[in-house]
Design an enzyme around this catalytic site. Structure first.
Site, short mmCIF file in Angstrom:
data_model
loop_
_atom_site.label_atom_id
_atom_site.label_comp_id
_atom_site.label_asym_id
_atom_site.label_seq_id
_atom_site.Cartn_x
_atom_site.Cartn_y
_atom_site.Cartn_z
CD GLU A 1 33.56 101.48 125.74
OE1 GLU A 1 34.29 102.28 126.36
OE2 GLU A 1 34.02 100.61 124.97
CG HIS B 1 36.34 89.87 126.18
ND1 HIS B 1 37.54 90.08 126.80
CD2 HIS B 1 36.30 90.72 125.13
CE1 HIS B 1 38.22 91.00 126.14
NE2 HIS B 1 37.49 91.41 125.12
#
Lengths: 338, 414
Positions: free
Chosen positions: A60, A129
């Site tokens: 990322e 998540h």
């Protein structure tokens, strides 16, 4: 009018921008050939080519850094971070670089990067998540922070974000991808096709950042919220028979202070609600701002509804989630006071 | 025998009071390393990450396949750029000691890195420098007064008073902004290069970091993305042995060269004598041609020595021998190019002295002009209102309100 769920609406926004503007590129993990783990970019690589819809390594920090470099070189990158929970490896590139490039170069360099990322819980995602980290980024000077709550806004806001010369963090409440959600996981799922905001034009339009939406006008109290909680809070108020004015902020930065304060001055009561954790959350900023601007109009202390200050637990998702019971407690408190 | 796991803590070869020891630096003789074709596959040329490309020998003679055969005027120009960088650095260091600027960082001993590399690239190539690459501004012809105004945070400061001294940028000169957070520019340069390739342009990007900050994840992101997309980029690790007081062993330089990170990622890695103007020029030219012709990225390790303190806030006498640089086996880049030119009969001690004097005057004249635009705490000042500009493209309402509050605060004080 075509019906779209939020995924289709976001896909349409990116498809339109890839077609309209040759400088737009998409990049992210699994977004190309596969079309994304939530299918948000499905078909776009096939249509626009693998130079414009780039599959990336699982890095990322690298994705955001590369997007910055591309932005400096005249492209308009839309980077997907697969889950908002994965954004932290890119935190330095967002906070120290993307957010401050225009400032530190006195406007000479900038990177018009949009970072899309699915956020929020209610999908059995466990603590990695399910997070809603938007508040962290509202504390960073130089990035805009947005979160749509329905397909119509999602498409218009994403197009507005891509066209924006400032960097935008675009949070997508993934529990709302397929339909509105009133906070009760035991009810049958409701598709967007049953909801007016599931009507989405095929073509280009924008929903500007910085303009809140009064989802439901009312006179008893004001609920200031965004994302998934827009529906949960409205449903709780309706169940209590309250004439609540529900404001969906759409973007936290820039913040539509006028719409919030006009409403609170009218109703005299306010509940602030988000799914993110409570302590130092964006709700705290809202409460502080509202009491500064509306103190003499308030009939009761402002109430806050939020996730508990724990990580998001897999097995106790619905005890954690700020559902209608928690909203109802806050609504009672704000209505019963004096 | 009792075999056990153990913790190895890298140890500096010499501390203050001890004799400098550079036996850990692997050297190759000048002219000894082969020069592969620019289109050679990275996997076939991994020897370049182990050897040390050198052109100038100890007598100033240029040897071997990497000899770039530059025109004498180019060599003289390179010498001038390096000398100007040094004269500028020395003058700015004194200026800091006099309290005129808050902070400074010299590039003493490393001038060949920025100067030879910038000269080997094209003006349209985008540079993503670190904080010790002032030489790239010199090569690209930036008026010194512009750099000085940034150091002074004065009314002509390109950063409008927002950045620490030396964090320059230059849009017209294709020099990106120096962040101050280390290594962040490395993967950004790769993204810039990817965009150039997406757009079908033949500009390339080059970036620099120190060996110390090559420990950051950004370094690895840069190499990974450069490798995956074969981006037209040159990634330079300036191995000057020191990251403030941290020896290069703590960035992982003890076990393998920094250049060897390249082959590990499947990209060409090459180790070069960073104080040899000709070798640095030749290696950069080679890497640029690779990038421009689609042969992919290159990681260059420039072996050099940070002869100065890290910054004006640092005192290296506390952690390394005082005479370290005198014993550095790769010498001084300016002295070496000067020796080469004298050997060619194209330079002399007299011309060198005259050039030094000319450059001292040039720097002094620029300084004289720069201070007329203000100093940090004296003379004309930027309007503090400017701090609210450029946070966003348009000034949002909350910043408008805060600007009003600040104006009111200032009005009360006055």
């Amino acid at each position: 009018m075509p019906q779209m769920n939020m995924i289709q609406a976001l896909n349409s926004a990116m498809d339109i921008m890839l077609t309209r503007d040759p400088s737009v590129v998409l990049m992210g993990e699994d977004i190309g050939y596969f079309g994304g783990v939530f299918r948000t970019t499905e078909g776009l690589q096939r249509k626009h080519g693998e130079h414009r819809v780039l599959d990336t390594p699982i890095a990322e920090g690298g994705i955001i850094a590369a997007a910055i470099g591309m932005g400096v070189n005249g492209l308009r990158p839309v980077a997907e971070i697969q889950f908002a929970d994965y954004i932290y490896p890119g935190f330095d590139q967002i906070v120290s670089e993307l957010a401050r490039l225009r400032f530190r170069t006195a406007g000479d360099f900038f990177a018009p990067v949009t970072i899309r990322t699915p956020c929020g819980g209610g999908i059995r995602g466990g603590q990695t998540h399910s997070q809603s980290p938007e508040g962290i980024f509202t504390h960073v000077c130089g990035v805009k922070v947005a979160m749509p709550s329905n397909p119509y806004d999602a498409k218009g806001m994403l197009i507005a974000s891509i066209e924006d010369d400032d960097p935008v963090l675009f949070f997508e409440p993934k529990r709302l991808y397929n339909g509105p959600f009133d906070g009760d996981p035991n009810k049958p799922a409701v598709p967007w096709s049953t909801h007016p905001k599931g009507e989405v034009p095929d073509g280009y339009y924008t929903v500007p950042l910085g303009k809140a939406d009064i989802v439901r006008p009312g006179n008893d109290l004001t609920i200031v919220t965004y994302g998934t909680m827009t529906f949960v809070a409205a449903a709780a108020a309706a169940a209590m028979g309250l004439d609540a004015e529900v404001i969906d902020l759409r973007s936290m930065v820039p913040l539509d202070v006028d719409t919030i304060c006009t409403s609170v001055k009218k109703t005299g009561r306010c509940v602030v609600a988000h799914e993110a954790t409570r302590f130092s959350g964006f709700g705290a900023e809202l409460v502080a701002l509202i009491q500064e601007e509306c103190f003499w109009n308030l009939e009761a202390p402002i109430q806050r509804v939020a996730g508990w200050d724990t990580p998001y637990p897999h097995a106790f998702e619905w005890e954690y989630f700020p559902g209608q019971a928690r909203v109802t407690t806050a609504l009672k408190a704000v209505m019963e006071s004096a | 025998m009792n075999r056990r796991s153990r913790l190895h803590v890298p140890r500096v070869p010499a501390r203050p009071g001890e004799a400098p020891d550079f036996s850990y630096v692997d050297l190759s003789p000048a002219g000894a390393v082969a020069r592969p074709d620019v289109n050679a596959r990275a996997r076939d040329i991994s020897f370049l990450a182990v050897e040390l490309v050198r052109v100038l020998d100890d007598n100033g003679e240029a040897l071997g396949p990497w000899h770039p055969h530059l025109d004498v005027h180019e060599l003289q120009l390179g010498l001038r750029h390096m000398l100007l960088t040094r004269v500028f650095d020395d003058r700015m260091q004194r200026t800091q000691r006099q309290g005129r600027i808050s902070f400074y960082m010299r590039s003493l001993g490393e001038e060949a890195v920025s100067v030879a590399q910038a000269m080997a690239l094209r003006p349209g190539d985008m540079l993503f420098p670190s904080y010790r690459n002032q030489g790239v501004n010199i090569v690209r012809g930036r008026p010194l007064v512009d750099l000085m105004c940034q150091l002074l945070s004065n009314t002509r400061d390109m950063c409008k008073g927002r950045q620490l001294p030396v964090m320059y940028h230059w849009v017209a000169g294709n020099i990106f902004s120096i962040s101050g957070n280390l290594a962040t520019q490395f993967p950004q340069a790769v993204g810039w290069a990817m965009a150039a390739a997406i757009k079908g342009e033949d500009h390339i990007a080059a970036s620099w970091i120190g060996e110390g900050s090559s420990a950051e994840a950004d370094f690895h992101h840069a190499l990974l993305f450069a490798s995956v997309y074969q981006a037209p980029v040159i990634l330079n690790v300036v191995n000057n042995q020191w990251a403030i007081s941290t020896f290069q062993g703590f960035a992982g330089g003890e076990q393998r060269s920094f250049a060897a990170r390249g082959p590990g990622y499947g990209i060409a890695g090459i180790r070069v004598d960073g104080n040899d103007f000709l070798a640095v020029y030749a290696v950069t030219q080679w890497a640029a041609e690779r990038a421009r012709t689609g042969a992919g990225p290159t990681l260059i390790e420039l072996v050099t020595y940070r002869a100065s303190a890290h910054s004006t806030s640092d005192d290296p006498a506390r952690y390394r021998p005082k005479d370290d640089f005198d014993r550095w086996p790769l010498g001084d880049p300016i002295a070496r190019l000067k020796q080469h030119l004298i050997r060619l009969g194209e330079w002399s001690e007299q011309r060198h002295l005259a050039l030094s004097a000319e450059l001292e005057e040039l720097v002094a004249a620029n300084w004289k002009e720069a201070v007329t635009y203000g100093m940090l705490n004296e003379g004309p000042r930027l309007n503090p209102d400017l701090m609210f500009d450029d946070v966003f493209k348009e000034l949002p309402p909350h910043l408008q309100r805060q600007r009003e509050q600040m104006r009111a605060e200032i009005a009360k004080k006055d």
